[in-house]
Design a protein around this motif. Sequence first.
Motif, short mmCIF file in Angstrom:
data_model
loop_
_atom_site.label_atom_id
_atom_site.label_comp_id
_atom_site.label_asym_id
_atom_site.label_seq_id
_atom_site.Cartn_x
_atom_site.Cartn_y
_atom_site.Cartn_z
N GLY A 16 -7.21 -8.93 5.82
CA GLY A 16 -6.94 -8.85 4.39
C GLY A 16 -6.35 -7.51 3.99
O GLY A 16 -5.44 -7.44 3.16
N TYR A 20 -2.70 -7.04 2.41
CA TYR A 20 -2.55 -6.34 1.14
C TYR A 20 -1.56 -5.19 1.26
O TYR A 20 -0.70 -5.00 0.39
N GLN A 21 -1.67 -4.42 2.34
CA GLN A 21 -0.80 -3.27 2.51
C GLN A 21 0.65 -3.68 2.66
O GLN A 21 1.56 -3.03 2.12
N THR A 23 2.06 -6.70 1.76
CA THR A 23 2.59 -7.66 0.78
C THR A 23 2.17 -7.33 -0.65
O THR A 23 2.99 -7.01 -1.50
N LEU A 24 0.87 -7.39 -0.90
CA LEU A 24 0.38 -7.28 -2.27
C LEU A 24 0.55 -5.88 -2.85
O LEU A 24 0.60 -5.72 -4.07
N SER A 25 0.63 -4.87 -2.00
CA SER A 25 0.79 -3.50 -2.50
C SER A 25 2.14 -3.29 -3.18
O SER A 25 2.31 -2.33 -3.94
N VAL A 32 -1.20 -8.81 -9.22
CA VAL A 32 -2.24 -8.89 -8.19
C VAL A 32 -3.54 -9.40 -8.78
O VAL A 32 -4.22 -10.27 -8.20
N ALA A 36 -5.44 -12.81 -7.87
CA ALA A 36 -6.81 -12.79 -7.35
C ALA A 36 -7.73 -13.66 -8.20
O ALA A 36 -8.62 -14.34 -7.67
N MET A 80 -8.77 -8.21 -2.13
CA MET A 80 -7.76 -8.18 -3.19
C MET A 80 -8.29 -7.50 -4.45
O MET A 80 -7.63 -6.64 -5.04
N VAL A 83 -9.40 -3.45 -3.58
CA VAL A 83 -8.33 -2.48 -3.40
C VAL A 83 -7.57 -2.28 -4.71
O VAL A 83 -7.28 -1.15 -5.12
N ALA A 84 -7.23 -3.39 -5.38
CA ALA A 84 -6.45 -3.29 -6.62
C ALA A 84 -7.23 -2.56 -7.71
O ALA A 84 -6.70 -1.67 -8.39
N GLN A 169 2.11 -0.64 -8.38
CA GLN A 169 0.94 0.12 -7.99
C GLN A 169 1.28 1.54 -7.54
O GLN A 169 0.39 2.37 -7.40
#
Length: 218
Positions: A16, A20-21, A23-25, A32, A36, A80, A83-84, A169
């Motif tokens: 995960g 996240y690093q 893609t989602l970052s 995000v 989530a 998710m 971290v966010a 972010q």
Amino acid sequence: ASLPLGIVGSVVNFLGVIIYQNTLSKWTFRTVLIFATVFGCLASIIDVIIIMRWNIAIGIPDKVFFLLGNAVVENLLGVMWGVASSAMFAKIAPPGMESAVFAYTVGISNYCNMVSSLLGSGIIQWSGMKTIGDDCNFEALPYLIVICQILVPMLVGIPSCFLIPNVLQTEHLIDWDKEGWYEGIPTEGPEISEHDVHVSNDDKDEEADDPRLESHLI
């Protein structure tokens, strides 16, 4: 059963963070958090499937389906959200007040968890469910999951995400220089007089002449 659950959960946590690093970052905070929220709400369908025994009808044992939901989905959701939200709290903390903001958010989180547990207990009692004794009754459980874990979080969580600035972010949520914060010192203030500058330079000269101070500390 707890050992495989912990192993799978640890592996999913590691994957995960990587996901996240990579893609989602690159997404905005708002995107995000909305993703989530929707992902977590839809993941509750796994619990409904187990309760309604639909997984048995398609040939999937309870242990496997429970492992899929508890170890995989919940850990991915935790990464998710964790971290966010941690990155967002770090960006909204005024310079020099990071520990205070962290303590405040932890306190609010604990308070909300306590209130939600009390409300959940009251809703279970109000619904007529019985979880102990010989006359257990779980008929209302699927409906409570749909309402409390799917509909309510979407109706409350998704609109609240729009209160967050729609920025990447990697960008600042608050311009602290513009707000007058910089290491606790306002950027705009009274002008420094020549006398103050002269006194400050004299202090530096005295420090440079002090034999007790090493050169790299001046």
